[in-house]
Motif scaffolding. Structure first.
Motif, mmCIF file in Angstrom:
data_model
loop_
_atom_site.group_PDB
_atom_site.id
_atom_site.type_symbol
_atom_site.label_atom_id
_atom_site.label_comp_id
_atom_site.label_asym_id
_atom_site.label_seq_id
_atom_site.Cartn_x
_atom_site.Cartn_y
_atom_site.Cartn_z
ATOM 1 N N SER A 16 0.771 -7.898 -8.514
ATOM 2 C CA SER A 16 -0.292 -7.450 -7.041
ATOM 3 C C SER A 16 -0.236 -5.601 -7.167
ATOM 4 N N ALA A 38 0.538 -9.640 -1.437
ATOM 5 C CA ALA A 38 0.842 -9.122 -2.147
ATOM 6 C C ALA A 38 2.071 -9.865 -2.498
ATOM 7 N N PRO A 41 0.038 -12.345 -6.322
ATOM 8 C CA PRO A 41 -1.264 -11.380 -6.440
ATOM 9 C C PRO A 41 -2.409 -12.496 -6.701
ATOM 10 N N LEU A 44 -4.506 -11.794 -3.125
ATOM 11 C CA LEU A 44 -4.464 -10.937 -2.954
ATOM 12 C C LEU A 44 -6.216 -10.458 -4.069
#
Length: 187
Positions: A16, A38, A41, A44
């Motif tokens: 992330s 986050a 990952p 995000l």
């Protein structure tokens, strides 16, 4: 009470970190939502990608704001409504439009009103909108591209709104002056 960890670059999973660095570059900070996302990952990255794709769509700044805030208000997202109010100010969107959206009031033009109503119908009916609604959308100057771009914006907002509900993401200091609560609106 926050129920999901809000990461900074140091505490985030390794995968992330590049996405959070991208957030800092774009915003000068890590928005709380990005810190929450986050934790995963992939989500995000998906959120940031969908955001950029939607910003690069055929909608102008007012139309982007109408789609984002219509969805945020319908989903009653305590985080995204103030954040997108601040973003609308940065995008030079008329504050009266932002206030109308935050309070479920009429839009200033027929075209924006139809965009608002079409977006709301797509959200409420899970994409099952009538031919009459689509024809009205097309009659004010939108096309097939724009109806699909509403779905793109909705995809982005589902990630953020739902994540914020679960995480109870604290509103960033920069947007606290635009705080919003469900009692701000009348149905």
């Amino acid at each position: 009470m926050t129920t999901l960890k809000v990461h900074d670059i140091e505490s985030a999973p390794e995968e992330s970190k590049p996405f959070l660095q991208k957030s800092v570059k774009a915003f000068g900070m890590i928005p709380g939502l990005h810190g929450v996302l986050a934790n995963s990952p992939g989500i995000l990255e998906a959120y940031q990608t969908l955001h950029q794709l939607f910003v690069d769509s055929s909608f102008n700044n007012e139309e982007l704001t109408v789609v984002w805030q219509t969805i945020n208000v319908e989903h009653e997202c305590h985080y995204c409504i103030p954040a997108h109010t601040g973003i609308a100010h940065m995008m030079k969107v008329d504050p009266e439009l932002s206030e109308a959206l935050r309070n479920r009031a009429a839009m200033p033009t027929e075209k924006l009103q139809v965009l608002h109503e079409t977006t709301l119908s797509i959200v409420r009916n899970r994409g099952n909108i009538s031919e009459e609604e689509l024809n009205r959308f097309y009659a004010v100057g939108y096309g097939e591209r724009q109806v699909l771009e509403i779905i793109l914006g909705l995809s982005q907002k589902v990630i953020s709104n739902y994540s914020n509900h679960i995480a109870n993401t604290p509103v960033d200091a920069a947007f606290q002056k635009f705080a919003w609560k469900t009692e701000n609106i009348s149905n």
